[in-house]
Scaffold this active site. Structure first.
Site, PDB file in Angstrom:
ATOM      1  N   TYR A  15      -9.510 -12.082  -2.812  1.00 20.86           N
ATOM      2  CA  TYR A  15     -10.492 -11.117  -2.302  1.00 20.86           C
ATOM      3  C   TYR A  15     -11.627 -10.845  -3.278  1.00 20.86           C
ATOM      4  O   TYR A  15     -12.626 -10.239  -2.906  1.00 20.86           O
ATOM      5  CB  TYR A  15      -9.800  -9.793  -1.960  1.00 20.86           C
ATOM      6  N   HIS A  20     -16.184  -7.454   1.488  1.00 27.05           N
ATOM      7  CA  HIS A  20     -15.331  -6.290   1.710  1.00 27.05           C
ATOM      8  C   HIS A  20     -14.965  -5.597   0.394  1.00 27.05           C
ATOM      9  O   HIS A  20     -14.604  -4.430   0.394  1.00 27.05           O
ATOM     10  CB  HIS A  20     -14.059  -6.741   2.434  1.00 27.05           C
ATOM     11  N   ASN A  66      -6.752  -0.835   3.878  1.00 26.02           N
ATOM     12  CA  ASN A  66      -6.347  -0.020   5.022  1.00 26.02           C
ATOM     13  C   ASN A  66      -5.431   1.150   4.669  1.00 26.02           C
ATOM     14  O   ASN A  66      -5.135   1.972   5.525  1.00 26.02           O
ATOM     15  CB  ASN A  66      -5.676  -0.897   6.081  1.00 26.02           C
ATOM     16  N   ASP A  91     -18.192  -0.988   1.905  1.00 25.62           N
ATOM     17  CA  ASP A  91     -19.080  -1.963   2.547  1.00 25.62           C
ATOM     18  C   ASP A  91     -19.460  -1.466   3.943  1.00 25.62           C
ATOM     19  O   ASP A  91     -18.696  -0.745   4.569  1.00 25.62           O
ATOM     20  CB  ASP A  91     -18.403  -3.333   2.637  1.00 25.62           C
ATOM     21  N   ASN A 112     -11.522   0.753   8.454  1.00 28.71           N
ATOM     22  CA  ASN A 112     -10.127   1.171   8.309  1.00 28.71           C
ATOM     23  C   ASN A 112      -9.834   1.891   6.997  1.00 28.71           C
ATOM     24  O   ASN A 112      -8.971   2.764   6.952  1.00 28.71           O
ATOM     25  CB  ASN A 112      -9.191  -0.017   8.488  1.00 28.71           C
TER      26      ASN A 112
END
Length: 187
Positions: A15, A20, A66, A91, A112
Protein backbone atom coordinates in the site's frame (compact mmCIF):
# COMPACT_ATOMS: atom_id res chain seq x y z
CA UNK A 1 -2.32 22.33 24.04
CA UNK A 2 -2.27 18.89 22.48
CA UNK A 3 -3.27 18.02 18.94
CA UNK A 4 -3.79 14.59 17.41
CA UNK A 5 -2.89 14.61 13.72
CA UNK A 6 -4.06 11.38 12.08
CA UNK A 7 -2.99 10.33 8.60
CA UNK A 8 -5.20 7.59 7.18
CA UNK A 9 -3.76 4.73 5.18
CA UNK A 10 -3.19 0.99 5.13
CA UNK A 11 -0.16 -0.74 6.58
CA UNK A 12 2.08 -2.93 4.45
CA UNK A 13 4.53 -2.43 1.59
CA UNK A 14 1.86 -3.20 -1.03
CA UNK A 15 0.00 0.00 0.00
CA UNK A 16 3.01 2.31 0.34
CA UNK A 17 2.79 5.21 -2.12
CA UNK A 18 -0.80 4.51 -3.15
CA UNK A 19 -3.40 7.25 -3.49
CA UNK A 20 -5.36 5.81 -0.55
CA UNK A 21 -2.28 6.19 1.67
CA UNK A 22 -1.79 9.92 1.15
CA UNK A 23 -2.44 10.49 4.87
CA UNK A 24 0.55 8.31 5.75
CA UNK A 25 2.64 9.98 3.03
CA UNK A 26 1.90 13.48 4.33
CA UNK A 27 2.73 12.53 7.94
CA UNK A 28 5.95 10.82 6.84
CA UNK A 29 7.01 14.02 5.05
CA UNK A 30 6.00 16.15 8.07
CA UNK A 31 8.02 13.95 10.44
CA UNK A 32 11.04 13.97 8.14
CA UNK A 33 10.92 17.77 7.79
CA UNK A 34 10.67 18.06 11.59
CA UNK A 35 13.55 15.61 12.23
CA UNK A 36 11.38 13.23 14.25
CA UNK A 37 10.77 9.51 13.84
CA UNK A 38 7.77 7.27 14.26
CA UNK A 39 7.78 4.42 16.74
CA UNK A 40 5.33 1.54 16.82
CA UNK A 41 2.89 1.84 19.69
CA UNK A 42 -0.63 0.64 20.42
CA UNK A 43 -2.89 0.90 17.35
CA UNK A 44 -0.28 2.59 15.18
CA UNK A 45 2.96 4.37 14.52
CA UNK A 46 3.30 7.52 16.60
CA UNK A 47 5.65 10.51 16.53
CA UNK A 48 5.55 13.45 18.91
CA UNK A 49 6.78 16.98 18.36
CA UNK A 50 6.38 20.54 19.51
CA UNK A 51 5.29 23.34 17.21
CA UNK A 52 5.88 26.58 19.08
CA UNK A 53 3.82 26.07 22.25
CA UNK A 54 1.67 23.21 20.90
CA UNK A 55 2.26 19.48 21.37
CA UNK A 56 1.51 17.42 18.27
CA UNK A 57 0.98 13.68 18.25
CA UNK A 58 1.22 12.28 14.72
CA UNK A 59 -0.59 8.98 14.28
CA UNK A 60 -0.56 6.49 11.42
CA UNK A 61 -3.11 3.85 12.49
CA UNK A 62 -2.12 0.21 12.12
CA UNK A 63 -5.75 -0.90 12.13
CA UNK A 64 -6.17 -0.61 8.36
CA UNK A 65 -8.23 2.15 6.83
CA UNK A 66 -11.69 0.76 7.54
CA UNK A 67 -11.03 0.40 11.29
CA UNK A 68 -9.18 3.70 11.84
CA UNK A 69 -11.67 4.79 14.49
CA UNK A 70 -10.25 2.37 17.06
CA UNK A 71 -6.83 4.04 16.89
CA UNK A 72 -8.24 7.57 16.87
CA UNK A 73 -10.48 6.93 19.87
CA UNK A 74 -7.70 5.22 21.83
CA UNK A 75 -5.17 8.07 21.33
CA UNK A 76 -7.81 10.77 21.84
CA UNK A 77 -8.79 9.25 25.20
CA UNK A 78 -5.24 8.32 26.25
CA UNK A 79 -3.93 11.85 25.65
CA UNK A 80 -7.11 13.70 26.69
CA UNK A 81 -7.44 15.50 23.36
CA UNK A 82 -10.57 17.49 22.54
CA UNK A 83 -12.44 16.70 19.31
CA UNK A 84 -11.64 20.10 17.84
CA UNK A 85 -7.91 19.35 18.31
CA UNK A 86 -8.03 16.24 16.14
CA UNK A 87 -7.19 16.56 12.45
CA UNK A 88 -7.74 13.58 10.15
CA UNK A 89 -5.90 13.59 6.81
CA UNK A 90 -7.70 11.59 4.14
CA UNK A 91 -7.73 11.01 0.38
CA UNK A 92 -10.68 12.42 -1.57
CA UNK A 93 -11.86 11.24 -4.98
CA UNK A 94 -14.19 14.23 -5.38
CA UNK A 95 -11.30 16.71 -5.44
CA UNK A 96 -8.83 17.20 -8.28
CA UNK A 97 -5.33 15.91 -7.66
CA UNK A 98 -3.51 17.95 -5.01
CA UNK A 99 -6.47 20.11 -4.01
CA UNK A 100 -6.84 20.62 -0.27
CA UNK A 101 -10.11 21.10 1.60
CA UNK A 102 -10.15 21.58 5.32
CA UNK A 103 -13.44 21.22 7.15
CA UNK A 104 -14.39 21.56 10.80
CA UNK A 105 -16.85 18.66 10.51
CA UNK A 106 -18.79 16.79 7.88
CA UNK A 107 -20.09 13.56 6.48
CA UNK A 108 -17.90 10.62 5.59
CA UNK A 109 -18.78 11.09 1.87
CA UNK A 110 -18.57 7.32 1.45
CA UNK A 111 -15.05 7.06 2.89
CA UNK A 112 -14.89 3.98 5.11
CA UNK A 113 -12.07 5.34 7.27
CA UNK A 114 -14.05 8.48 8.11
CA UNK A 115 -17.17 6.39 8.65
CA UNK A 116 -15.41 4.24 11.24
CA UNK A 117 -13.93 7.27 13.01
CA UNK A 118 -17.37 8.89 13.29
CA UNK A 119 -18.82 5.63 14.63
CA UNK A 120 -16.07 5.22 17.25
CA UNK A 121 -16.17 8.89 18.33
CA UNK A 122 -19.97 9.04 18.21
CA UNK A 123 -19.87 12.18 16.06
CA UNK A 124 -18.66 13.56 12.76
CA UNK A 125 -17.75 16.87 14.43
CA UNK A 126 -13.98 16.57 14.08
CA UNK A 127 -11.73 18.51 11.68
CA UNK A 128 -10.35 16.89 8.57
CA UNK A 129 -7.99 17.72 5.74
CA UNK A 130 -9.12 16.19 2.48
CA UNK A 131 -6.36 15.76 -0.11
CA UNK A 132 -7.58 15.42 -3.68
CA UNK A 133 -6.53 12.33 -5.59
CA UNK A 134 -8.75 12.96 -8.61
CA UNK A 135 -11.17 10.50 -10.17
CA UNK A 136 -9.68 9.54 -13.52
CA UNK A 137 -10.86 5.95 -13.59
CA UNK A 138 -13.38 3.98 -15.65
CA UNK A 139 -16.75 2.99 -14.24
CA UNK A 140 -16.26 0.23 -11.68
CA UNK A 141 -12.54 0.99 -11.35
CA UNK A 142 -12.63 2.96 -8.11
CA UNK A 143 -10.94 0.35 -5.90
CA UNK A 144 -8.07 -0.21 -8.33
CA UNK A 145 -7.68 3.54 -8.71
CA UNK A 146 -7.48 4.43 -5.01
CA UNK A 147 -5.16 1.49 -4.34
CA UNK A 148 -3.05 2.43 -7.36
CA UNK A 149 -0.04 4.70 -7.54
CA UNK A 150 0.07 8.32 -8.65
CA UNK A 151 0.95 9.01 -12.29
CA UNK A 152 4.44 10.27 -13.18
CA UNK A 153 3.16 13.83 -13.59
CA UNK A 154 1.39 13.65 -10.23
CA UNK A 155 4.48 12.20 -8.52
CA UNK A 156 6.48 15.18 -9.79
CA UNK A 157 3.93 17.64 -8.35
CA UNK A 158 3.33 15.69 -5.12
CA UNK A 159 6.16 17.17 -3.01
CA UNK A 160 4.86 20.71 -3.54
CA UNK A 161 1.29 19.71 -2.73
CA UNK A 162 2.45 17.81 0.37
CA UNK A 163 4.36 20.89 1.57
CA UNK A 164 1.16 22.91 1.27
CA UNK A 165 -0.73 20.25 3.26
CA UNK A 166 1.95 20.41 5.97
CA UNK A 167 1.60 24.20 6.11
CA UNK A 168 -2.17 23.73 6.47
CA UNK A 169 -1.62 21.33 9.39
CA UNK A 170 0.68 23.83 11.10
CA UNK A 171 -1.84 26.63 10.59
CA UNK A 172 -4.60 24.43 12.03
CA UNK A 173 -2.53 23.85 15.19
CA UNK A 174 -1.34 27.44 15.60
CA UNK A 175 -4.29 29.51 14.40
CA UNK A 176 -7.32 27.19 14.30
CA UNK A 177 -9.53 25.53 11.73
CA UNK A 178 -11.23 28.70 10.48
CA UNK A 179 -7.91 30.36 9.60
CA UNK A 180 -6.63 27.15 8.03
CA UNK A 181 -9.79 26.86 5.92
CA UNK A 182 -9.49 30.49 4.74
CA UNK A 183 -5.79 30.18 3.95
CA UNK A 184 -5.70 26.77 2.27
CA UNK A 185 -9.06 25.70 0.83
CA UNK A 186 -8.45 27.37 -2.53
CA UNK A 187 -4.69 26.94 -2.73
Amino acid sequence: MKFLIVGLGNIGDEYRGTRHNIGFTILDAFAEASNIAFSTKRYGDVAEMRLKNQQLILLKPSTYMNLSGHAVRYWKDKEGIDLDHILVIVDDLALPFGAIRMKARGSDAGHNGLKDIAAMLGTDAYPRLRFGIGNDFPRGGQIDYVLGRFSLDQRQMLPTRIDIAIDAIKTFCLAGIQTAMCDFNNK
